[in-house]
Design a protein around this motif. Structure first.
Motif, PDB file in Angstrom:
ATOM      1  N   GLN A 199       0.813  -1.217   0.000  1.00  0.00           N
ATOM      2  CA  GLN A 199       0.000   0.000   0.000  1.00  0.00           C
ATOM      3  C   GLN A 199       0.845   1.264   0.000  1.00  0.00           C
ATOM      4  OE1 GLN A 199      -2.458  -1.047   3.371  1.00  0.00           O
ATOM      5  NE2 GLN A 199      -4.048  -1.826   2.021  1.00  0.00           N
ATOM      6  N   LYS A 200       1.942   1.204  -0.749  1.00  0.00           N
ATOM      7  CA  LYS A 200       2.745   2.408  -0.973  1.00  0.00           C
ATOM      8  C   LYS A 200       2.193   3.028  -2.258  1.00  0.00           C
ATOM      9  CE  LYS A 200       6.937   0.413   1.026  1.00  0.00           C
ATOM     10  NZ  LYS A 200       7.136   1.217   2.224  1.00  0.00           N
ATOM     11  N   ASP A 201       1.156   3.826  -2.093  1.00  0.00           N
ATOM     12  CA  ASP A 201       0.365   4.244  -3.250  1.00  0.00           C
ATOM     13  C   ASP A 201       0.990   5.352  -4.087  1.00  0.00           C
ATOM     14  OD1 ASP A 201      -1.521   2.359  -2.869  1.00  0.00           O
ATOM     15  OD2 ASP A 201      -2.788   3.605  -1.602  1.00  0.00           O
ATOM     16  N   ASN A 202       2.055   5.965  -3.562  1.00  0.00           N
ATOM     17  CA  ASN A 202       2.647   7.070  -4.324  1.00  0.00           C
ATOM     18  C   ASN A 202       3.327   6.574  -5.584  1.00  0.00           C
ATOM     19  OD1 ASN A 202       1.862   8.557  -2.197  1.00  0.00           O
ATOM     20  ND2 ASN A 202       3.872   8.585  -1.228  1.00  0.00           N
ATOM     21  N   ASN A 203       3.221   7.355  -6.607  1.00  0.00           N
ATOM     22  CA  ASN A 203       3.965   7.124  -7.844  1.00  0.00           C
ATOM     23  C   ASN A 203       3.646   5.816  -8.557  1.00  0.00           C
ATOM     24  OD1 ASN A 203       5.358   9.513  -7.376  1.00  0.00           O
ATOM     25  ND2 ASN A 203       6.737   8.438  -5.990  1.00  0.00           N
ATOM     26  N   LEU A 204       2.526   5.195  -8.233  1.00  0.00           N
ATOM     27  CA  LEU A 204       2.151   3.996  -8.976  1.00  0.00           C
ATOM     28  C   LEU A 204       1.936   4.375 -10.430  1.00  0.00           C
ATOM     29  CD1 LEU A 204      -0.464   2.195  -6.717  1.00  0.00           C
ATOM     30  CD2 LEU A 204       1.777   1.371  -7.350  1.00  0.00           C
ATOM     31  N   LEU A 205       2.176   3.416 -11.287  1.00  0.00           N
ATOM     32  CA  LEU A 205       1.941   3.654 -12.718  1.00  0.00           C
ATOM     33  C   LEU A 205       0.455   3.461 -13.055  1.00  0.00           C
ATOM     34  CD1 LEU A 205       4.992   1.855 -14.385  1.00  0.00           C
ATOM     35  CD2 LEU A 205       4.456   4.280 -14.482  1.00  0.00           C
ATOM     36  N   LEU A 206      -0.403   3.790 -12.095  1.00  0.00           N
ATOM     37  CA  LEU A 206      -1.842   3.603 -12.282  1.00  0.00           C
ATOM     38  C   LEU A 206      -2.342   4.332 -13.518  1.00  0.00           C
ATOM     39  CD1 LEU A 206      -3.738   3.906  -8.892  1.00  0.00           C
ATOM     40  CD2 LEU A 206      -3.662   1.963 -10.442  1.00  0.00           C
ATOM     41  N   ASN A 207      -2.884   3.566 -14.467  1.00  0.00           N
ATOM     42  CA  ASN A 207      -3.433   4.144 -15.694  1.00  0.00           C
ATOM     43  C   ASN A 207      -2.438   5.010 -16.454  1.00  0.00           C
ATOM     44  OD1 ASN A 207      -5.896   2.929 -15.743  1.00  0.00           O
ATOM     45  ND2 ASN A 207      -6.809   4.440 -14.379  1.00  0.00           N
ATOM     46  N   LYS A 208      -1.173   4.767 -16.175  1.00  0.00           N
ATOM     47  CA  LYS A 208      -0.135   5.443 -16.957  1.00  0.00           C
ATOM     48  C   LYS A 208       0.623   4.368 -17.724  1.00  0.00           C
ATOM     49  CE  LYS A 208       0.561   9.127 -13.659  1.00  0.00           C
ATOM     50  NZ  LYS A 208       1.242   9.343 -12.391  1.00  0.00           N
ATOM     51  N   LEU A 209       1.259   4.768 -18.798  1.00  0.00           N
ATOM     52  CA  LEU A 209       2.054   3.811 -19.550  1.00  0.00           C
ATOM     53  C   LEU A 209       3.472   4.346 -19.679  1.00  0.00           C
ATOM     54  CD1 LEU A 209       1.251   1.273 -21.918  1.00  0.00           C
ATOM     55  CD2 LEU A 209       2.708   2.956 -23.009  1.00  0.00           C
ATOM     56  N   PHE A 210       4.407   3.508 -19.250  1.00  0.00           N
ATOM     57  CA  PHE A 210       5.823   3.862 -19.351  1.00  0.00           C
ATOM     58  C   PHE A 210       6.407   3.089 -20.515  1.00  0.00           C
ATOM     59  CE2 PHE A 210       9.001   5.366 -15.905  1.00  0.00           C
ATOM     60  CZ  PHE A 210       9.609   6.193 -16.833  1.00  0.00           C
ATOM     61  N   PHE A 211       6.924   3.791 -21.493  1.00  0.00           N
ATOM     62  CA  PHE A 211       7.487   3.138 -22.679  1.00  0.00           C
ATOM     63  C   PHE A 211       8.998   3.354 -22.684  1.00  0.00           C
ATOM     64  CE2 PHE A 211       8.901   2.665 -26.968  1.00  0.00           C
ATOM     65  CZ  PHE A 211       8.083   1.700 -27.535  1.00  0.00           C
ATOM     66  N   PHE A 212       9.754   2.259 -22.843  1.00  0.00           N
ATOM     67  CA  PHE A 212      11.223   2.343 -22.843  1.00  0.00           C
ATOM     68  C   PHE A 212      11.792   1.960 -24.183  1.00  0.00           C
ATOM     69  CE2 PHE A 212      12.179   2.920 -18.393  1.00  0.00           C
ATOM     70  CZ  PHE A 212      11.033   2.469 -17.770  1.00  0.00           C
ATOM     71  N   ASP A 213      12.800   2.707 -24.586  1.00  0.00           N
ATOM     72  CA  ASP A 213      13.587   2.353 -25.756  1.00  0.00           C
ATOM     73  C   ASP A 213      15.033   2.251 -25.285  1.00  0.00           C
ATOM     74  OD1 ASP A 213      15.258   2.415 -27.939  1.00  0.00           O
ATOM     75  OD2 ASP A 213      14.081   3.885 -29.053  1.00  0.00           O
ATOM     76  N   LEU A 214      15.518   1.027 -25.132  1.00  0.00           N
ATOM     77  CA  LEU A 214      16.871   0.824 -24.600  1.00  0.00           C
ATOM     78  C   LEU A 214      17.941   1.031 -25.659  1.00  0.00           C
ATOM     79  CD1 LEU A 214      16.159  -2.270 -22.328  1.00  0.00           C
ATOM     80  CD2 LEU A 214      16.737   0.029 -21.564  1.00  0.00           C
ATOM     81  N   LEU A 215      17.545   1.103 -26.903  1.00  0.00           N
ATOM     82  CA  LEU A 215      18.526   1.325 -27.976  1.00  0.00           C
ATOM     83  C   LEU A 215      19.018   2.766 -27.960  1.00  0.00           C
ATOM     84  CD1 LEU A 215      19.992   0.131 -30.421  1.00  0.00           C
ATOM     85  CD2 LEU A 215      18.027   0.762 -31.830  1.00  0.00           C
ATOM     86  N   THR A 216      18.094   3.696 -27.824  1.00  0.00           N
ATOM     87  CA  THR A 216      18.477   5.120 -27.817  1.00  0.00           C
ATOM     88  C   THR A 216      18.392   5.702 -26.410  1.00  0.00           C
ATOM     89  OG1 THR A 216      16.206   5.791 -28.228  1.00  0.00           O
ATOM     90  CG2 THR A 216      17.608   5.437 -30.158  1.00  0.00           C
ATOM     91  N   PHE A 217      18.097   4.838 -25.456  1.00  0.00           N
ATOM     92  CA  PHE A 217      17.845   5.217 -24.082  1.00  0.00           C
ATOM     93  C   PHE A 217      16.909   6.429 -23.978  1.00  0.00           C
ATOM     94  CE2 PHE A 217      18.270   5.611 -19.598  1.00  0.00           C
ATOM     95  CZ  PHE A 217      18.345   4.275 -19.251  1.00  0.00           C
ATOM     96  N   SER A 218      15.753   6.262 -24.559  1.00  0.00           N
ATOM     97  CA  SER A 218      14.723   7.287 -24.405  1.00  0.00           C
ATOM     98  C   SER A 218      13.481   6.622 -23.814  1.00  0.00           C
ATOM     99  CB  SER A 218      14.395   7.927 -25.751  1.00  0.00           C
ATOM    100  OG  SER A 218      14.120   6.945 -26.711  1.00  0.00           O
ATOM    101  N   PHE A 219      12.712   7.388 -23.105  1.00  0.00           N
ATOM    102  CA  PHE A 219      11.482   6.836 -22.530  1.00  0.00           C
ATOM    103  C   PHE A 219      10.407   7.901 -22.484  1.00  0.00           C
ATOM    104  CE2 PHE A 219      14.232   8.269 -19.120  1.00  0.00           C
ATOM    105  CZ  PHE A 219      13.399   9.084 -18.385  1.00  0.00           C
ATOM    106  N   GLU A 220       9.187   7.446 -22.337  1.00  0.00           N
ATOM    107  CA  GLU A 220       8.041   8.357 -22.326  1.00  0.00           C
ATOM    108  C   GLU A 220       7.018   7.841 -21.322  1.00  0.00           C
ATOM    109  OE1 GLU A 220       8.303  10.922 -24.465  1.00  0.00           O
ATOM    110  OE2 GLU A 220       6.295  11.674 -24.850  1.00  0.00           O
ATOM    111  N   LEU A 221       6.485   8.752 -20.529  1.00  0.00           N
ATOM    112  CA  LEU A 221       5.434   8.376 -19.576  1.00  0.00           C
ATOM    113  C   LEU A 221       4.175   9.132 -19.958  1.00  0.00           C
ATOM    114  CD1 LEU A 221       4.598   6.996 -16.851  1.00  0.00           C
ATOM    115  CD2 LEU A 221       5.359   9.074 -15.727  1.00  0.00           C
ATOM    116  N   GLY A 222       3.085   8.412 -20.148  1.00  0.00           N
ATOM    117  CA  GLY A 222       1.846   9.083 -20.531  1.00  0.00           C
ATOM    118  C   GLY A 222       0.650   8.563 -19.755  1.00  0.00           C
ATOM    119  N   GLN A 223      -0.395   9.366 -19.725  1.00  0.00           N
ATOM    120  CA  GLN A 223      -1.637   9.011 -19.037  1.00  0.00           C
ATOM    121  C   GLN A 223      -2.537   8.267 -20.018  1.00  0.00           C
ATOM    122  OE1 GLN A 223      -2.189  10.409 -15.736  1.00  0.00           O
ATOM    123  NE2 GLN A 223      -3.849   8.911 -15.622  1.00  0.00           N
ATOM    124  N   LEU A 224      -3.011   7.081 -19.627  1.00  0.00           N
ATOM    125  CA  LEU A 224      -3.881   6.329 -20.540  1.00  0.00           C
ATOM    126  C   LEU A 224      -5.307   6.890 -20.526  1.00  0.00           C
ATOM    127  CD1 LEU A 224      -2.745   2.641 -20.021  1.00  0.00           C
ATOM    128  CD2 LEU A 224      -2.405   4.051 -22.034  1.00  0.00           C
TER     129      LEU A 224
END
Lengths: 74, 281
Positions: free
Chosen positions: B256-281
């Motif tokens: 129940q550590k509710d802070n910063n959960l990826l709730l209804n968010k999507l984290f996308f990682f690109d390890l080739l260029t080391f870029s990422f994006e966090l968005g709200q679904l």
């Protein structure tokens, strides 16, 4: 209006990572995909300013559009 | 260590206290207690943690997971759907963290093409059922974990039975069709779902809120689309990377550590260029 397009993963192939475009008013995400020759099948998720958006959404000046392909492996 | 004390279930606590060093119990002491009392490893650990003693195996968890939280994890149940790339690492991490009940669901056998990335696939386990192998292997990693191995596919008709008791479900599947079924079942049963997916250098993670249809809609709209992993495959570094994030999210939900959960968010990682994006679904 100016719109920033960010492409991810293989959508970058033969295209770009991030680029700013000048579009006419009422341009939709669908129009952008068409213009970039990205099949709707290859665009699983689209965020506009960090929020999920439908392809019919009309864009506004200054919007940032991020487009992701479908990823389903486990 | 030589143990000379005779004991039974009644004076187990005295025995554990006397043999703890600075409140810490070695595996040998716990094993001895199991042998003499016929209680399970999990029961001995539960008694220990309840009474302020820490099994040494959890010592390095302590700065992050307090004793009462360690006890909560021991009393927790997580279902992992898919025991391949993501699932294997997720299950191992949850077992090492001390999550007491793991439901492992996968109908497949280990194949040679799994050797490049799947945690429990090796030359000895080729041809064996993944869920069964994992149940066996976990005894050597953490015998306090009770594993239920289901060697059937995840189907919505039996979803409720398969997921019975789970407080969190981890999506380690490999198709949008199966993910849609799983997300709908979790929604119906009000169980949070931790989604992860990989393809080549890329990966994504999300947490489905109990009341939300967002991930279901996303999976549905991707059904039948060309899936990137078919084209790019899955190298060894992608599963543990995404799996580690899924495990962290799972533990946060359980504790129940509710802070910063990826709730209804999507984290996308690109390890080739080391870029990422966090968005709200």
């Amino acid at each position: 209006m100016k719109v920033t397009i960010k492409l991810f993963a293989i959508l970058r192939r033969d295209r770009f990572d991030t680029r700013v475009f000048q579009f006419e008013e009422d341009t939709t995400i669908y129009d952008i995909l068409d213009r970039l020759n990205i099949h709707t099948e290859d665009a699983a998720i689209v965020f506009v300013n960090g929020k999920h958006a439908e392809l019919e959404q009309k864009l506004l000046d200054g919007d940032v559009v991020s487009i992701f392909p479908p990823i389903g492996g486990g | 260590m030589v143990v000379k004390i005779k004991m039974d279930a009644h004076n187990i606590l005295d025995f554990l206290r006397e043999n703890a060093i600075d409140g810490v119990l070695s595996h040998k002491i716990i094993e001895y207690a199991v042998k003499i009392t016929k209680l399970s490893f999990q029961e001995i650990e539960r008694i220990s943690l309840t009474k302020g003693l820490i099994p040494k195996r959890y010592l390095r968890n302590q700065r992050v997971i307090k004793r009462v939280e360690q006890l909560a994890l021991l009393n927790s149940c997580v279902a992992i759907v898919g025991c391949g790339g993501l699932g294997g690492y997720t299950i191992e991490m949850l077992a090492r963290l001390g999550v007491g009940q793991l439901i492992c669901i996968d109908p497949d056998y280990f194949r040679e093409e799994d050797l490049n990335r799947q945690r429990f696939c090796n030359l000895n386990t080729l041809g064996q059922l993944k869920a069964e192998v994992i149940k066996e292997e976990l005894k050597n990693i953490n015998p306090a974990v009770v594993v239920k191995a289901h060697t059937s596919s995840f189907l919505p008709e039996i979803g409720e039975t398969l997921l019975a008791g789970a407080q969190v479900v981890v999506d380690a599947l490999d198709s949008f069709e199966a993910r849609t079924d799983l997300a709908e079942t979790c929604r119906r049963l009000s169980i949070p779902l931790v989604h992860g997916a990989i393809a080549g250098w890329y990966g994504q993670v999300s947490v489905q809120e109990i009341e939300s249809n967002k991930l279901i809609d996303l999976f549905k709209s991707s059904c039948g689309k060309r899936e990137l992993q078919r084209e790019l495959g899955n190298p060894s570094f992608a599963p543990p990377f995404i799996s580690a994030i899924q495990v962290a999210e799972t533990i946060k939900i359980l504790l129940q550590k509710d802070n910063n959960l990826l709730l209804n968010k999507l984290f996308f990682f690109d390890l080739l260029t080391f870029s990422f994006e966090l968005g709200q679904l």
